[in-house]
Scaffold this active site. Structure first.
Site, PDB file in Angstrom:
ATOM      1  N   ARG A   1       0.902  -1.107   0.085  1.00  0.00           N
ATOM      2  CA  ARG A   1      -0.121  -0.044   0.030  1.00  0.00           C
ATOM      3  C   ARG A   1       0.845   1.429   0.239  1.00  0.00           C
ATOM      4  NH1 ARG A   1      -4.507   0.923   4.657  1.00  0.00           N
ATOM      5  NH2 ARG A   1      -2.906   1.250   6.027  1.00  0.00           N
TER       6      ARG A   1
ATOM      7  N   LYS B   1      -2.515   7.167   1.343  1.00  0.00           N
ATOM      8  CA  LYS B   1      -2.600   7.264   2.788  1.00  0.00           C
ATOM      9  C   LYS B   1      -1.264   8.384   2.916  1.00  0.00           C
ATOM     10  CE  LYS B   1      -2.004   4.860   7.062  1.00  0.00           C
ATOM     11  NZ  LYS B   1      -3.413   5.512   7.741  1.00  0.00           N
TER      12      LYS B   1
ATOM     13  N   GLU C   1     -16.322   6.807   5.460  1.00  0.00           N
ATOM     14  CA  GLU C   1     -15.301   6.194   6.534  1.00  0.00           C
ATOM     15  C   GLU C   1     -15.409   7.086   7.706  1.00  0.00           C
ATOM     16  OE1 GLU C   1     -11.361   5.630   5.483  1.00  0.00           O
ATOM     17  OE2 GLU C   1     -11.125   7.689   4.669  1.00  0.00           O
TER      18      GLU C   1
HETATM   19  N1  PXG Z   1      -9.215   5.170   7.402  1.00  0.00           N
HETATM   20  C1  PXG Z   1      -8.489   6.057   7.451  1.00  0.00           C
HETATM   21  C2  PXG Z   1      -8.534   7.624   6.913  1.00  0.00           C
HETATM   22  C3  PXG Z   1      -7.121   5.956   7.984  1.00  0.00           C
HETATM   23  O1  PXG Z   1      -6.188   6.662   8.432  1.00  0.00           O
HETATM   24  C4  PXG Z   1      -8.010   3.515   8.378  1.00  0.00           C
HETATM   25  C5  PXG Z   1      -8.908   3.959   7.617  1.00  0.00           C
HETATM   26  C6  PXG Z   1      -7.819   2.144   8.610  1.00  0.00           C
HETATM   27  O2  PXG Z   1      -7.046   1.426   7.719  1.00  0.00           O
HETATM   28  P1  PXG Z   1      -6.045   0.335   8.331  1.00  0.00           P
HETATM   29  O3  PXG Z   1      -5.044  -0.152   7.276  1.00  0.00           O
HETATM   30  O4  PXG Z   1      -5.246   0.554   9.518  1.00  0.00           O
HETATM   31  O5  PXG Z   1      -7.036  -0.863   8.848  1.00  0.00           O
HETATM   32  C7  PXG Z   1      -7.159   4.225   8.581  1.00  0.00           C
HETATM   33  C8  PXG Z   1      -5.837   4.012   9.218  1.00  0.00           C
HETATM   34  C9  PXG Z   1      -2.852   7.010  13.570  1.00  0.00           C
HETATM   35  C10 PXG Z   1      -3.070   5.978  12.801  1.00  0.00           C
HETATM   36  O6  PXG Z   1      -1.654   7.156  14.080  1.00  0.00           O
HETATM   37  C11 PXG Z   1      -3.802   5.907  12.025  1.00  0.00           C
HETATM   38  C12 PXG Z   1      -4.395   4.894  10.988  1.00  0.00           C
HETATM   39  C13 PXG Z   1      -3.777   3.716  11.338  1.00  0.00           C
HETATM   40  C14 PXG Z   1      -2.706   3.537  12.267  1.00  0.00           C
HETATM   41  C15 PXG Z   1      -2.352   4.692  13.225  1.00  0.00           C
HETATM   42  O7  PXG Z   1      -3.655   7.826  13.738  1.00  0.00           O
HETATM   43  N2  PXG Z   1      -5.334   4.970  10.036  1.00  0.00           N
END
Ligand code: PXG
Length: 289
Positions: free
Chosen positions: A50, A149, A182
Site C-alpha cells: 500500500r 495514505k 469512513e
Molecule cells: N481510514 C483512514 C483515513 C485511516 O487513516 C484507516 C481507515 C484504517 O486502515 P488500516 O489499514 O489501518 O486498517 C486508517 C488508518 C494514527 C493511525 O496514528 C491511523 C491509522 C492507522 C494507524 C495509526 O492515527 N489510520
C-alpha cells in the site's frame, strides 16, 4: 530510542529532517501505521504494497526496494526491543526549496519509528463508541484520492476536531455525494440480518488493511459481505455497526447522531470477528527476531 532515517539507524536526537523537507512544508509524502504483536510485524507485506501504491499515485519515488523497506521496519523493531508496538513508516518528498515544485527535491526521506502503542481505554471496547456525522466532507477522489495514505491528513484532522468538539472520539465522514465514506481514521461496517456491508474505496474510503482482513475472516466464517454504496440510513437501521483500523482494531459503534444502533451494545457478529482477528494478530506476521 533508535530511529531509521535515510539509510540507517540513528539515535533519536539525531533523527532530524530539514525544515525545507516538503513533507513538512506541504504534507508531501506518504505513510503507514503498522502494528507488531507477539514478536511479529502484522500484515507487513500488505502495508509495504500500500505504501508503494500511495507513493506511485503521488509520483514519489521511494529510494529503496520493497524488501529493503521491510527489512528497515524489522531492524527498527529489533533495535528498540519492540515485540508489541506501533510502527510509523514515513516517506517524505525530501529536502527541496520553499517553492512547490516537488521535482527540486533530490531524494525522498525514509523514516521508521517503532514505539510502544498507546491503546484506547478498554471501556470503549466494552461499551462501544458514540459517534456523529461531521460536516467536513471526505476528500474528493479526484482531488487527493482517499486511497492514498498521504502525509496531508488535514481532511481527517478537521473531522476529528468536529467529533471531539461534539464530545465524540470519532466522526463519520461522507463523500461529496453524501454517501458514507469512513471515520476519520477507521473504516466502517454495518451488519443487517447477518449480512455485512462496507463502502467500496471509490466512495472515499482508505482501503484499510484491517477492513480487508475482516472481510476475508467474515467470508471464511460464512457471512455474506458486500462492498456497496451506503447512506447514513443504512447505519442508523443496522443491527450492528463497527469500525476497523490498525490502531483501534475492531470497535463497536452503539450510537450515531443520537440514533441507538441495535440494542445499544457491542454486537454478536462484531465480537465473533474480533476474536478471529485477535487470533490472527497472535499467530501471523513477519518475525522480528
Ligand atoms: N481510514 C483512514 C483515513 C485511516 O487513516 C484507516 C481507515 C484504517 O486502515 P488500516 O489499514 O489501518 O486498517 C486508517 C488508518 C494514527 C493511525 O496514528 C491511523 C491509522 C492507522 C494507524 C495509526 O492515527 N489510520
Amino acid at each position: 530510542m533508535k530511529v531509521f532515517l535515510g539509510d540507517k539507524l540513528v539515535d533519536e536526537q539525531d533523527a532530524v529532517v530539514s525544515v525545507f523537507d516538503h513533507g513538512l512544508l506541504y504534507g508531501d509524502g506518504v505513510f503507514e501505521g503498522i502494528r507488531a504483536y507477539n514478536g511479529r510485524v502484522f500484515l507487513l507485506d500488505e502495508h509495504i504494497d500500500r505504501l508503494y501504491d500511495s507513493a506511485k499515485a503521488i509520483a514519489l519515488e521511494i529510494p529503496m526496494s520493497k524488501s529493503e523497506v521491510s527489512q528497515a521496519v524489522v531492524d527498527t523493531c529489533k533495535a528498540n526491543g519492540i515485540s508489541d508496538g506501533y510502527i510509523r513508516l514515513v516517506i517524505t518528498r525530501g529536502k527541496g526549496t520553499l517553492g512547490l515544485n516537488p521535482f527540486l527535491c533530490k531524494k525522498a526521506e525514509v523514516i521508521v519509528i517503532a514505539a510502544n502503542i498507546q491503546l484506547y481505554p478498554q471501556e470503549l471496547y466494552d461499551t462501544g463508541l458514540k459517534i456523529i456525522t461531521v460536516g467536513t466532507v471526505r476528500n474528493h477522489t479526484e482531488a487527493i484520492n482517499p486511497r492514498v495514505k498521504s502525509l496531508n491528513y488535514l481532511n481527517n484532522v478537521m473531522a476529528k476536531i468536529e467529533a471531539i468538539n461534539a464530545g465524540c472520539m470519532e466522526g463519520l465522514m461522507l463523500n461529496a455525494q453524501g454517501q458514507v465514506a469512513e471515520a476519520s481514521g477507521d473504516n466502517v461496517f454495518a451488519v443487517k440480518n447477518g449480512v455485512l456491508t462496507t463502502p467500496p474505496s471509490w466512495c472515499g474510503a482508505l482501503e484499510g488493511l484491517t477492513r480487508n482482513k475482516v472481510i476475508k475472516l467474515a467470508r471464511n466464517a460464512g457471512y455474506e459481505v458486500r462492498e456497496d454504496v451506503m447512506a447514513r440510513y443504512d447505519l442508523y437501521v443496522a443491527d450492528e455497526v463497527f469500525l476497523t483500523g490498525t490502531a483501534a482494531e475492531i470497535i463497536a459503534v452503539v450510537d450515531i447522531d443520537k440514533r441507538q444502533i441495535g440494542d445499544g451494545k457491542p454486537g454478536q457478529v462484531m465480537s465473533e470477528l474480533k476474536a478471529l482477528y485477535e487470533e490472527c494478530t497472535r499467530t501471523e506476521g513477519t518475525s522480528i527476531a
